[in-house]
Design a protein around this motif. Sequence first.
Motif, short mmCIF file in Angstrom:
data_model
loop_
_atom_site.label_atom_id
_atom_site.label_comp_id
_atom_site.label_asym_id
_atom_site.label_seq_id
_atom_site.Cartn_x
_atom_site.Cartn_y
_atom_site.Cartn_z
N TRP A 1 54.08 23.10 10.17
CA TRP A 1 54.12 23.08 11.63
C TRP A 1 54.62 21.74 12.15
O TRP A 1 54.23 20.69 11.64
N ILE B 1 50.78 26.21 18.13
CA ILE B 1 50.35 25.99 16.75
C ILE B 1 48.91 26.45 16.55
O ILE B 1 48.60 27.18 15.59
N LYS C 1 48.43 29.32 13.64
CA LYS C 1 48.36 28.78 12.29
C LYS C 1 47.46 29.59 11.37
O LYS C 1 47.66 29.60 10.14
#
Length: 274
Positions: A171, A159, A163
């Motif tokens: 997420w 993540i 991101k």
Amino acid sequence: MKVLISTDIEGVAGVVDAQQVRAGNVEYERARQWMAAEANAAVAGAFDGGATAVYVNDSHGGFRNMIASDIDERATLISGKPRIYSMMTGLEFGVSAVALVGHHSRAQGRGVLAHTINSFAFARVMVNGMELGEPGLYGALAGQAGVPVIFGSGDQYFIEENKGFFDGAVWVETKQAMGHASAATLTPQAACARIREGMCTAVQAGMAQALTPFVIGAPYECRLQTNSPALADTFCVLPGTDRLDGVTLSFRADSIEHVIRTLNVFSTMSVALR
């Protein structure tokens, strides 16, 4: 909205060891069921959110991990290889959004079973100066087609690394990586519940507003650091490659699709040295 779900296994809840991701043992047989369950949770969430069609791309290893009869009957399963778009096969069906389920950290990353495309061959992949793992590479391939990534699930390093590429994506953290082969993980049941909820939210958000696809501007220079000089020797047999040092080479391409297809050719070539 048509949704493409690219499903890998290293980011799946409960998966922490290489034995779980390689066919031919009891641990893998159990892990492939968890992989299918997370895919089904994403399918259910997509339909909960208003999707009209869902494609599930089996994106791990030989691309034949999930058993077709185990997949939600509302979805279409994409299985087997080779495929030109590899982990993003399904883009050609006119999908509006992509979800990354069970994905993982890049090579040299701190996530569970971190690697990029081929753990035997590739140590680092850079495109136009950006270090990318599979999510970045294939997310850019989706972006080249004008399709945004709206959802991702895996460990915290997956993540953190990705991101910034996918604005507006939802997420779901399935586990906290504690090392390359250890994690504090959700149970499969808990992970599936969160994935279903997250996918529903992501699809609803994607229908309510236009999300920006992740695009890397042309032209493209890829620098590939291999895991040995012998691998670099082998890959440089392919025309258009430049040797930079003992383990690093570069090549240029006109599209991100051609970058990825070249990397997959290198991955196939590496089999000769195993």
